[in-house]
Design a protein around this motif. Structure first.
Motif, PDB file in Angstrom:
ATOM      1  N   MET A 157       0.802  -1.229   0.000  1.00  0.00           N
ATOM      2  CA  MET A 157       0.000   0.000   0.000  1.00  0.00           C
ATOM      3  C   MET A 157       0.837   1.281   0.000  1.00  0.00           C
ATOM      4  O   MET A 157       0.557   2.245   0.710  1.00  0.00           O
ATOM      5  CB  MET A 157      -0.989  -0.011   1.152  1.00  0.00           C
ATOM      6  CG  MET A 157      -2.012  -1.146   1.064  1.00  0.00           C
ATOM      7  SD  MET A 157      -2.745  -1.368  -0.603  1.00  0.00           S
ATOM      8  CE  MET A 157      -3.571   0.203  -0.850  1.00  0.00           C
ATOM      9  N   GLY A 158       1.898   1.264  -0.809  1.00  0.00           N
ATOM     10  CA  GLY A 158       2.670   2.476  -1.050  1.00  0.00           C
ATOM     11  C   GLY A 158       3.845   2.698  -0.137  1.00  0.00           C
ATOM     12  O   GLY A 158       4.622   3.639  -0.345  1.00  0.00           O
ATOM     13  N   ARG A 159       4.014   1.870   0.869  1.00  0.00           N
ATOM     14  CA  ARG A 159       5.013   2.136   1.899  1.00  0.00           C
ATOM     15  C   ARG A 159       6.436   2.161   1.347  1.00  0.00           C
ATOM     16  O   ARG A 159       7.292   2.915   1.850  1.00  0.00           O
ATOM     17  CB  ARG A 159       4.887   1.095   3.013  1.00  0.00           C
ATOM     18  CG  ARG A 159       5.875   1.287   4.152  1.00  0.00           C
ATOM     19  CD  ARG A 159       5.257   0.993   5.467  1.00  0.00           C
ATOM     20  NE  ARG A 159       4.177   1.921   5.771  1.00  0.00           N
ATOM     21  CZ  ARG A 159       4.345   3.137   6.275  1.00  0.00           C
ATOM     22  NH1 ARG A 159       5.552   3.608   6.506  1.00  0.00           N
ATOM     23  NH2 ARG A 159       3.299   3.896   6.533  1.00  0.00           N
ATOM     24  N   THR A 160       6.734   1.381   0.344  1.00  0.00           N
ATOM     25  CA  THR A 160       8.100   1.306  -0.180  1.00  0.00           C
ATOM     26  C   THR A 160       8.349   2.264  -1.347  1.00  0.00           C
ATOM     27  O   THR A 160       9.431   2.266  -1.928  1.00  0.00           O
ATOM     28  CB  THR A 160       8.420  -0.121  -0.654  1.00  0.00           C
ATOM     29  OG1 THR A 160       7.561  -0.455  -1.746  1.00  0.00           O
ATOM     30  CG2 THR A 160       8.236  -1.128   0.471  1.00  0.00           C
ATOM     31  N   GLY A 161       7.342   3.062  -1.691  1.00  0.00           N
ATOM     32  CA  GLY A 161       7.449   3.909  -2.875  1.00  0.00           C
ATOM     33  C   GLY A 161       6.827   3.275  -4.101  1.00  0.00           C
ATOM     34  O   GLY A 161       6.714   3.904  -5.149  1.00  0.00           O
ATOM     35  N   HIS A 162       6.425   2.023  -3.981  1.00  0.00           N
ATOM     36  CA  HIS A 162       5.607   1.308  -4.963  1.00  0.00           C
ATOM     37  C   HIS A 162       4.317   0.917  -4.269  1.00  0.00           C
ATOM     38  O   HIS A 162       4.279   0.770  -3.044  1.00  0.00           O
ATOM     39  CB  HIS A 162       6.321   0.038  -5.451  1.00  0.00           C
ATOM     40  CG  HIS A 162       7.620   0.284  -6.141  1.00  0.00           C
ATOM     41  ND1 HIS A 162       7.708   0.585  -7.491  1.00  0.00           N
ATOM     42  CD2 HIS A 162       8.900   0.261  -5.677  1.00  0.00           C
ATOM     43  CE1 HIS A 162       8.972   0.741  -7.828  1.00  0.00           C
ATOM     44  NE2 HIS A 162       9.717   0.558  -6.747  1.00  0.00           N
ATOM     45  N   TRP A 163       3.255   0.702  -5.036  1.00  0.00           N
ATOM     46  CA  TRP A 163       2.025   0.249  -4.394  1.00  0.00           C
ATOM     47  C   TRP A 163       2.265  -1.041  -3.617  1.00  0.00           C
ATOM     48  O   TRP A 163       1.802  -1.193  -2.490  1.00  0.00           O
ATOM     49  CB  TRP A 163       0.916   0.064  -5.424  1.00  0.00           C
ATOM     50  CG  TRP A 163       0.153   1.320  -5.702  1.00  0.00           C
ATOM     51  CD1 TRP A 163       0.098   2.008  -6.886  1.00  0.00           C
ATOM     52  CD2 TRP A 163      -0.659   2.059  -4.777  1.00  0.00           C
ATOM     53  NE1 TRP A 163      -0.699   3.132  -6.750  1.00  0.00           N
ATOM     54  CE2 TRP A 163      -1.179   3.173  -5.474  1.00  0.00           C
ATOM     55  CE3 TRP A 163      -0.998   1.877  -3.431  1.00  0.00           C
ATOM     56  CZ2 TRP A 163      -2.014   4.115  -4.853  1.00  0.00           C
ATOM     57  CZ3 TRP A 163      -1.833   2.813  -2.821  1.00  0.00           C
ATOM     58  CH2 TRP A 163      -2.334   3.913  -3.519  1.00  0.00           C
ATOM     59  N   LEU A 164       2.989  -1.967  -4.220  1.00  0.00           N
ATOM     60  CA  LEU A 164       3.375  -3.196  -3.534  1.00  0.00           C
ATOM     61  C   LEU A 164       4.880  -3.349  -3.636  1.00  0.00           C
ATOM     62  O   LEU A 164       5.487  -2.965  -4.638  1.00  0.00           O
ATOM     63  CB  LEU A 164       2.667  -4.409  -4.145  1.00  0.00           C
ATOM     64  CG  LEU A 164       1.133  -4.381  -4.125  1.00  0.00           C
ATOM     65  CD1 LEU A 164       0.582  -5.647  -4.776  1.00  0.00           C
ATOM     66  CD2 LEU A 164       0.585  -4.213  -2.723  1.00  0.00           C
ATOM     67  N   ALA A 165       5.493  -3.920  -2.599  1.00  0.00           N
ATOM     68  CA  ALA A 165       6.951  -4.022  -2.579  1.00  0.00           C
ATOM     69  C   ALA A 165       7.477  -4.833  -3.752  1.00  0.00           C
ATOM     70  O   ALA A 165       8.528  -4.519  -4.319  1.00  0.00           O
ATOM     71  CB  ALA A 165       7.409  -4.635  -1.255  1.00  0.00           C
ATOM     72  N   HIS A 166       6.732  -5.884  -4.154  1.00  0.00           N
ATOM     73  CA  HIS A 166       7.234  -6.722  -5.245  1.00  0.00           C
ATOM     74  C   HIS A 166       7.127  -6.033  -6.599  1.00  0.00           C
ATOM     75  O   HIS A 166       7.669  -6.542  -7.587  1.00  0.00           O
ATOM     76  CB  HIS A 166       6.514  -8.078  -5.272  1.00  0.00           C
ATOM     77  CG  HIS A 166       5.142  -8.052  -5.866  1.00  0.00           C
ATOM     78  ND1 HIS A 166       4.002  -7.841  -5.117  1.00  0.00           N
ATOM     79  CD2 HIS A 166       4.717  -8.220  -7.146  1.00  0.00           C
ATOM     80  CE1 HIS A 166       2.948  -7.884  -5.912  1.00  0.00           C
ATOM     81  NE2 HIS A 166       3.350  -8.109  -7.142  1.00  0.00           N
ATOM     82  N   HIS A 167       6.471  -4.870  -6.668  1.00  0.00           N
ATOM     83  CA  HIS A 167       6.418  -4.127  -7.920  1.00  0.00           C
ATOM     84  C   HIS A 167       7.786  -3.587  -8.328  1.00  0.00           C
ATOM     85  O   HIS A 167       7.943  -3.107  -9.459  1.00  0.00           O
ATOM     86  CB  HIS A 167       5.413  -2.979  -7.817  1.00  0.00           C
ATOM     87  CG  HIS A 167       3.992  -3.426  -7.891  1.00  0.00           C
ATOM     88  ND1 HIS A 167       2.928  -2.574  -7.675  1.00  0.00           N
ATOM     89  CD2 HIS A 167       3.446  -4.640  -8.156  1.00  0.00           C
ATOM     90  CE1 HIS A 167       1.793  -3.251  -7.792  1.00  0.00           C
ATOM     91  NE2 HIS A 167       2.091  -4.496  -8.084  1.00  0.00           N
ATOM     92  N   ALA A 168       8.759  -3.649  -7.442  1.00  0.00           N
ATOM     93  CA  ALA A 168      10.129  -3.286  -7.818  1.00  0.00           C
ATOM     94  C   ALA A 168      10.756  -4.352  -8.715  1.00  0.00           C
ATOM     95  O   ALA A 168      11.842  -4.153  -9.257  1.00  0.00           O
ATOM     96  CB  ALA A 168      10.985  -3.089  -6.566  1.00  0.00           C
ATOM     97  N   THR A 169      10.062  -5.483  -8.874  1.00  0.00           N
ATOM     98  CA  THR A 169      10.537  -6.573  -9.718  1.00  0.00           C
ATOM     99  C   THR A 169       9.517  -6.833 -10.823  1.00  0.00           C
ATOM    100  O   THR A 169       8.481  -6.177 -10.908  1.00  0.00           O
ATOM    101  CB  THR A 169      10.721  -7.860  -8.894  1.00  0.00           C
ATOM    102  OG1 THR A 169       9.429  -8.427  -8.602  1.00  0.00           O
ATOM    103  CG2 THR A 169      11.432  -7.579  -7.583  1.00  0.00           C
TER     104      THR A 169
END
Length: 405
Positions: free
Chosen positions: A230-242
């Motif tokens: 929910m946006g905490r990592t700067g992406h909506w989901l943390a795995h969206h960085a992959t």
């Protein structure tokens, strides 16, 4: 002199089951990134209800959404649908990048979302689930079966059978466990960032390997994004960085900015169709009040650029802490606004107390790590005030065996 805090904590001891120990203080109200206790002391909230208060405290969008919904209808049961329920499900499918044929099951907490995910894995007709060492997925009986910490598990055994734990991030151990489970492997379930273990970020190659192994085995890959989503990592989901696409994701915590809600998101019709009518449910799940708050949270994160802000403020905190050059700082790990300041000595518990006395709320997530999970509305002024105070906090902290001076 007895303070309001002292009085209320004594009443707390007398009235509540002591599963949490004695709270640190008694909070009364909040505004933005700040909270105030019953004696009027103000704190910069760098914990955000453990990654829950996405928009901080008293945000107008949340207040307006909840107030409006309370005046209309709070609860209708799941014999009926509501507009907020449908619209939040649609919004979640969009921000989760779920393909056509995906679906949402609403629960009331992260543990309930995990319970739904565990039942989903059983509907494959298989029984083995691989989880990770040091994982935390909740304290209900199914979630506890996936949680690793023996002190949490052992008093309540026997738990749900068929769960095994492998070292987090060890590819050879994962390959061996998948091979050993064979045709009975239902799922691999893991957190892209282990929050309760000390904010440990999973290597992207390991996440890709988990996707490859589960796909080849005909098993599910379930990602627990309850704390890191929910946006905490700067992406909506943390795995969206992959580039990894899971079969299911669990959400809660920051989903509705402080109103209790959880969700299981299934990816694609082959997964969504595993749970059929009557096979799961929740009286309060998907209630209009929680869904209205969830919609307001998602819309505000998008309209106010809070994904970008989480990334920027996370960088500012990380770079600022490292630039201090303090001898008790070993490093900073995490992503966005889910961070841990790692320490060279086991002084985190003491540092947490000193920080609170100085007006900052942080969490000793491990003996040598301080967790930060502030609201996504955190700004440069708040970051600077914390960085200015941190050296003094660390200087004053003492190891558990050392007497206070």
């Amino acid at each position: 002199m007895t303070t309001h805090t002292d009085e209320l904590l004594e009443r707390y001891r007398a009235a509540l089951v002591p599963v949490f120990g004695v709270p640190q203080t008694v909070l009364d109200h909040g505004d933005g990134c700040y909270v105030v206790d019953v004696d009027g002391k103000r704190y910069l909230d760098l914990l955000g209800g453990i990654a829950v208060n996405t928009l901080g405290h008293g945000h107008p969008a949340i207040v307006e959404a909840i107030t409006k919904q309370v005046s209309q209808v709070m609860h209708i049961s799941n014999f009926f649908a509501s507009r907020p329920q449908v619209e939040l499900a649609e919004a979640l499918l969009r921000v989760c990048r779920a393909p056509e044929g995906s679906g949402v099951f609403f629960a009331n907490s992260g543990a309930e979302a995990i319970e739904a995910a565990l039942k989903l894995t059983r509907r494959t007709g298989r029984h083995r689930v691989i989880a990770m060492e040091h994982a935390f997925h909740g304290r209900t009986m199914g979630a506890l079966s996936l949680t690793w910490k023996p002190a949490y598990r052992e008093p309540f055994e026997p738990l749900v059978p068929g769960v095994s734990h492998v070292p987090y991030g060890d590819p050879d151990a994962l390959r061996a466990a998948v091979a050993e489970a064979g045709d009975d492997l239902a799922a691999v379930l893991l957190e892209p960032i282990q929050g309760e273990a000390g904010v440990i970020v999973l290597d992207e190659d390991y996440l890709r390997l988990a996707r490859e192994l589960t796909r080849d085995a005909g098993a599910l890959l379930v990602l627990d994004e309850i704390q890191c989503g929910m946006g905490r990592t700067g992406h909506w989901l943390a795995h969206h960085a992959t580039d990894v696409v899971p079969d299911a994701v669990t959400l809660a915590k920051g989903l509705a900015g402080g109103v209790p809600v959880g969700a299981l998101v299934t990816y694609g019709p082959h997964v969504t169709g595993l749970l059929q009518g009557g096979q799961h449910g929740s009286t309060f799940g998907g209630n209009p009040l929680a869904c209205a708050a969830g919609l307001a949270t998602i819309r505000t994160v998008e309209s106010d650029g809070l994904l970008e802000n989480a990334a920027a403020m996370g960088r500012a905190l990380t770079e600022g802490v490292l630039a201090l050059g303090h001898p008790r700082v070993a490093g900073v790990r995490g992503r966005g606004l889910l961070l841990a300041i790692t320490l060279t000595e086991p002084v985190a518990a003491s540092a947490m107390t000193v920080a609170r006395e100085a007006g900052f709320l942080v969490n000793a997530v491990a003996p040598d790590a301080l967790r930060l999970a502030p609201p996504l509305v955190l700004g440069p002024a708040e970051v600077e005030s914390f960085l200015a105070a941190l050296p003094g906090v660390l200087d004053a902290a003492v190891p558990p065996s050392s007497p206070a001076s």
